[in-house]
Every structure is written in structure tokens, then in C-alpha cells.
Design an enzyme around this catalytic site. Structure first.
Site, PDB file in Angstrom:
ATOM      1  N   THR A 154       0.832  -1.201   0.000  1.00  0.00           N
ATOM      2  CA  THR A 154       0.000   0.000   0.000  1.00  0.00           C
ATOM      3  C   THR A 154       0.868   1.253   0.000  1.00  0.00           C
ATOM      4  O   THR A 154       1.716   1.424   0.873  1.00  0.00           O
ATOM      5  CB  THR A 154      -0.896   0.006   1.257  1.00  0.00           C
ATOM      6  OG1 THR A 154      -1.702  -1.174   1.262  1.00  0.00           O
ATOM      7  CG2 THR A 154      -1.782   1.239   1.311  1.00  0.00           C
ATOM      8  N   GLU A 155       0.640   2.130  -0.999  1.00  0.00           N
ATOM      9  CA  GLU A 155       1.361   3.410  -1.104  1.00  0.00           C
ATOM     10  C   GLU A 155       2.886   3.237  -1.058  1.00  0.00           C
ATOM     11  O   GLU A 155       3.610   4.117  -0.609  1.00  0.00           O
ATOM     12  CB  GLU A 155       0.912   4.370   0.005  1.00  0.00           C
ATOM     13  CG  GLU A 155      -0.593   4.600   0.073  1.00  0.00           C
ATOM     14  CD  GLU A 155      -1.154   5.283  -1.145  1.00  0.00           C
ATOM     15  OE1 GLU A 155      -0.365   5.872  -1.905  1.00  0.00           O
ATOM     16  OE2 GLU A 155      -2.381   5.236  -1.355  1.00  0.00           O
ATOM     17  N   LEU A 156       3.347   2.069  -1.511  1.00  0.00           N
ATOM     18  CA  LEU A 156       4.778   1.732  -1.523  1.00  0.00           C
ATOM     19  C   LEU A 156       5.408   1.756  -0.127  1.00  0.00           C
ATOM     20  O   LEU A 156       6.614   1.950   0.020  1.00  0.00           O
ATOM     21  CB  LEU A 156       5.565   2.660  -2.458  1.00  0.00           C
ATOM     22  CG  LEU A 156       5.197   2.598  -3.942  1.00  0.00           C
ATOM     23  CD1 LEU A 156       6.121   3.503  -4.763  1.00  0.00           C
ATOM     24  CD2 LEU A 156       5.241   1.185  -4.490  1.00  0.00           C
ATOM     25  N   TRP A 208       5.464   6.684  -0.759  1.00  0.00           N
ATOM     26  CA  TRP A 208       5.639   7.670  -1.838  1.00  0.00           C
ATOM     27  C   TRP A 208       4.778   8.913  -1.609  1.00  0.00           C
ATOM     28  O   TRP A 208       4.643   9.746  -2.492  1.00  0.00           O
ATOM     29  CB  TRP A 208       5.386   7.043  -3.204  1.00  0.00           C
ATOM     30  CG  TRP A 208       3.975   6.620  -3.533  1.00  0.00           C
ATOM     31  CD1 TRP A 208       2.879   6.638  -2.749  1.00  0.00           C
ATOM     32  CD2 TRP A 208       3.555   6.090  -4.806  1.00  0.00           C
ATOM     33  NE1 TRP A 208       1.785   6.149  -3.426  1.00  0.00           N
ATOM     34  CE2 TRP A 208       2.178   5.812  -4.700  1.00  0.00           C
ATOM     35  CE3 TRP A 208       4.189   5.836  -6.012  1.00  0.00           C
ATOM     36  CZ2 TRP A 208       1.428   5.276  -5.759  1.00  0.00           C
ATOM     37  CZ3 TRP A 208       3.446   5.303  -7.058  1.00  0.00           C
ATOM     38  CH2 TRP A 208       2.085   5.029  -6.931  1.00  0.00           C
TER      39      TRP A 208
END
Length: 462
Positions: free
Chosen positions: A145-147, A298
């Protein structure tokens, strides 16, 4: 030869309806079906569907030279199956080309990796099962999730068998190093890391249609020229983007789809290839290890997890939600488990962020709520009802010792089953090898015996 790795993310949460305090205990349905239908249909028509057609054309016109990766959450798949099934069919076509790799991630785009390792593992396995059923692929590369990534997460996903992971090329981690190389995790050296190139990714996602940008307009020729001009030893350029970039964040009339279609042509002219994450992990060797002691992502300039865990509202909501993890996983109520999945989506906590309120409410621009406090109140009302339902299954007054004993038994059984499955797999492989030996020509077997005798003689002489 330089290689470019494109990865596109698809995620949609189940948005919550307006849920009042007086609904607690009376209404167990939490979702805004109209908003979910309207939003995903709108985005699919403007972004997902035209982008899928664009990728198919890029693959066909380049004779399979264009390759990329897609990551799609379980909650997005469920909504697309219900409201835009034609897009799922397009994804299946992309999978059949052999040029598109589907990545692993959490089923509901959750933050479980930061708080609940066992729940995190459960979600990843549930997601990968869905991907295999739909697209016939078993994901080998992980994208959180979201890097979101750190050393602890690296150890978990490496132990799960993943060969590589995608994450952010954060400056506070890389320092003077470039993201354009393959790295490995310091905590799990077998796990290879592909890092996002922020500058080249943002050129498309943020600036493509920005007429005030110094490099405007961005053309495919110019973009590939930038990549070709990078130092010769740079191994891989990772361009990580949300699929909504195409047609939604950057409108179709900006020429974004034509830009993408032209990339393979100019890449070929400059000797640049396209590669999937799995291809990269097989072909490239890490140049160094990376240690990430604290979670990075990120999001925002800080590249940390404060967008979801940065204030007391978010921390309280997360703590309340995950306080019943074990009880939910023990129950057999299908509807309760489904709500558990949907309530974990990171979007709910993102809406509660109070960052940047003074300079334009950056986070609020993605939120359906009037303020972070409205988002918190609505979510906590829903969560209060959910917790009541959990307590009906496993009352709070059950002794922790009793519950922990039951949980331990279940985990031990799960580990035992996993061990037995591995043994069965090994036995099957042994049987297949034995069958192969039986089917070998006689002269081949004789040669093997002679080779073995010769080896033994040499060993004895030494």
C-alpha cells in the site's frame, strides 16, 4: 542497454455513507453505493478503459517489446466486477499477451503491514488468490500500500517467498545513490528492490499538462531522450504511476494517451527496452543493500507514513480497528469479515489527515468529507457499530488467556498444514523425477552409471 519498468496502480475503496451516532446498533450497512457506482464508472470511462486499450495497442504495435506491470487491489476488483465488468475483461486480455505482469499487494490497500503482521500475510494471500483466479498469474513481486516499506516488512515478504519488492526511491534513504539500480534489502538480502524514479514519474503524473512547467510540453521523443542521456551504467528506470494519471489527473484531451502510444517507437530508436519487475529481478544484480529502519512511502515530501498515522485521530481509529483483529479472524460471519476487509482501506485514514491544512488542504482535495474531523467522526460511528457486532461473536469479557490459547492453537495448526503442504510438494517432485528416470532411454541410464563410476574413481584417486 537501459531498461524502463512501467508500473500502474489501480485502487478504489468502498466509500462510507453518512453514518450518524443514532445508526449505531440499528444499521449494519455502511457503504454509499451510489457514490461507489458513480465514481468507479466515471474513472473507468475516462481513465481505466482507454488506458487498457492504449497498453494493448502499445504491446501490439511494438510486437511485444513493450512490457509493464499492473497492481490492482481486491476492493477495486470487486467494484469493477459489479459496475464495469468490461474493464476486467480488458485486464484479462492484457494478461494473455504475456507482456503484463500482475503484482502482489494487500487485498484492501490496508495499513496492516505497520501494525498486524499476521493480518498482513492473510490479506496478501487473499489478494494473490484472487489474481490467480482472474488472470492466471501467481504474483512473484510485491508492492505494498502506497509503496510503504521498511526492514521489518522486507523480512516478512521475503519469508513469504517473494523475489522482489517495489518501493520509493526516497532521498533520505538513498543519500547520494541513484534509484536507477537494483538494490537488495539489508534485512533480507535475497529480496531485490526496485525504486521509483521520482523525477521521471512526476514529469508524467504531475506536470504533463502543466503549461507553467519549464519543460512543457512533454513529448515522447523528449522523454526518451532524457532517459537515453542518463549515465550509461544506470541499469533500470522505474516509472511508478497511478492508472488514474491517464485520463483523470491528466485529461485525455491533453494528449496523454498519444504520448504513451509513441513511447515504444522512440525507445526503440534510442536502444531503450521495456522490462517487467520479474524480468528485472532475474536479469539484474543488486549493486548494494538498503537499510530502511523506519517506514517510508511515496506520499508527500517527507516520504513517510504520516499521511495515515500522523495525528491522534488517525492513531485512535487504527488502534480501535486493529484491537479486534484476532476476534474477527476467529469468527465465521461472512458479512462481518467482508466489512473488516473494507474498513481497513488506507483511504479512510488518509481522509483524517490534518497535514497542509494551512496551505491549500492537499489531502482534503481527495476527501469526500468537509474536514478531517468529519471523516473521523463518520468512521468512528461506523466502527462503533462494527465493534458491537464483533463483541456479539466474541464478547470482550472472554478471558485474554483463553482467547490467546485458542489463537495459538489455530496458528500452530496453520503452520503444520503449511509444512505438510511443502512435504507433499517435495514428494510429488521426487515422484516426477523418478518417472522421468524410468522414461529415459537405456543407453542414457548406462551413461549415467558410467559417469557415476568414473566420478567415484576420481574421488578415490584424490
Amino acid at each position: 542497454m537501459k531498461s524502463v519498468c512501467f508500473y500502474f496502480q489501480i485502487h478504489q475503496p468502498y466509500r462510507l455513507k453518512k453514518y450518524r451516532f443514532f445508526d449505531i446498533g440499528n444499521d449494519h450497512y455502511y457503504y454509499d453505493d451510489f457514490a461507489n457506482d458513480d465514481i468507479i464508472t466515471h474513472i473507468a470511462e475516462r481513465s481505466y478503459i482507454p488506458m487498457a486499450h492504449t497498453l494493448l495497442q502499445m504491446i501490439e504495435q511494438s510486437n511485444g517489446e513493450f512490457r509493464c506491470a499492473i497492481s490492482i487491489t481486491g476492493t477495486a476488483v470487486e467494484q469493477l466486477q459489479q459496475y464495469v465488468p468490461e474493464f476486467i475483461e480488458l485486464l484479462k486480455k492484457l494478461a494473455k499477451t504475456g507482456c503484463v505482469e500482475f503484482l502482489s499487494e494487500t487485498y484492501s490497500h490496508s495499513l496492516a503491514a505497520l501494525t498486524e503482521p499476521y493480518e498482513f500475510i492473510r490479506q496478501v494471500r487473499a489478494h494473490d488468490k484472487l489474481i490467480h483466479e482472474l488472470f492466471g498469474q501467481e504474483p512473484k513481486i510485491f508492492r505494498n500500500t502506497e509503496l510503504i516499506y521498511d526492514d521489518e516488512i522486507a523480512s516478512i515478504i521475503s519469508a513469504m517467498g517473494f523475489k522482489g519488492a517495489l518501493t520509493e526511491g526516497a532521498k533520505h534513504i538513498l543519500g547520494w545513490k541513484s534509484p536507477d539500480f537494483m538494490y537488495c534489502a539489508a534485512s533480507a538480502p535475497k529480496l531485490k528492490l526496485l525504486l521509483k524514479n521520482d523525477k521521471l514519474s512526476d514529469a508524467i503524473s504531475r506536470n504533463f499538462s502543466n503549461s507553467e512547467w519549464d519543460e512543457y510540453p512533454l513529448t515522447a521523443d523528449k522523454y526518451m531522450e532524457w532517459i537515453a542521456a542518463l549515465p550509461e551504467d544506470h541499469q533500470i528506470i522505474n516509472i511508478f504511476l497511478s492508472m488514474e494519471t491517464f485520463g483523470e489527473f491528466q485529461p485525455g484531451e491533453s494528449g496523454i494517451f498519444e504520448f504513451m502510444k509513441a513511447l515504444p517507437h522512440f525507445a526503440a530508436e534510442k536502444g531503450i527496452s521495456f522490462i517487467t519487475p520479474s524480468d528485472a529481478v532475474l536479469k539484474l544484480k543488486p549493486v548494494d543493500s538498503l537499510s530502511v529502519p523506519y517506514p517510508m512511502s511515496w506520499a508527500d515530501e517527507a516520504r513517510d507514513v504520516s499521511a495515515w498515522k500522523g495525528n491522534n485521530l488517525q492513531k485512535e481509529a487504527l488502534a480501535k480497528l486493529y484491537s479486534v483483529t484476532e476476534r474477527v479472524n476467529l469468527c465465521s460471519d461472512r458479512r462481518l469479515k467482508q466489512d473488516w476487509e473494507y474498513l481497513q482501506s488506507s483511504d479512510h485514514f488518509f481522509y483524517m489527515s490534518t497535514k497542509n491544512l494551512a496551505d491549500g488542504t492537499v489531502h482534503a482535495s481527495f476527501s469526500p468529507y468537509e474536514s478531517p474531523y468529519s471523516a473521523f467522526t463518520n468512521y468512528m460511528n461506523v466502527l462503533a457499530d462494527f465493534l458491537v457486532r464483533v463483541e456479539e461473536q466474541y464478547p470482550i469479557d472472554i478471558e485474554n488467556e483463553e482467547l490467546n490459547s485458542l489463537i495459538l492453537t489455530i496458528r500452530n495448526q496453520a503452520q503444520e498444514i503449511e509444512t505438510l503442504n511443502k512435504e507433499v510438494k517435495q514428494l510429488r517432485n521426487n515422484i516426477l523425477e523418478a518417472d522421468d528416470d524410468e522414461n529415459e532411454p537405456r543407453h542414457s541410464k548406462t551413461k549415467k552409471v558410467k559417469d557415476t563410476r568414473n566420478y567415484k574413481k576420481k574421488t578415490t584417486i584424490r
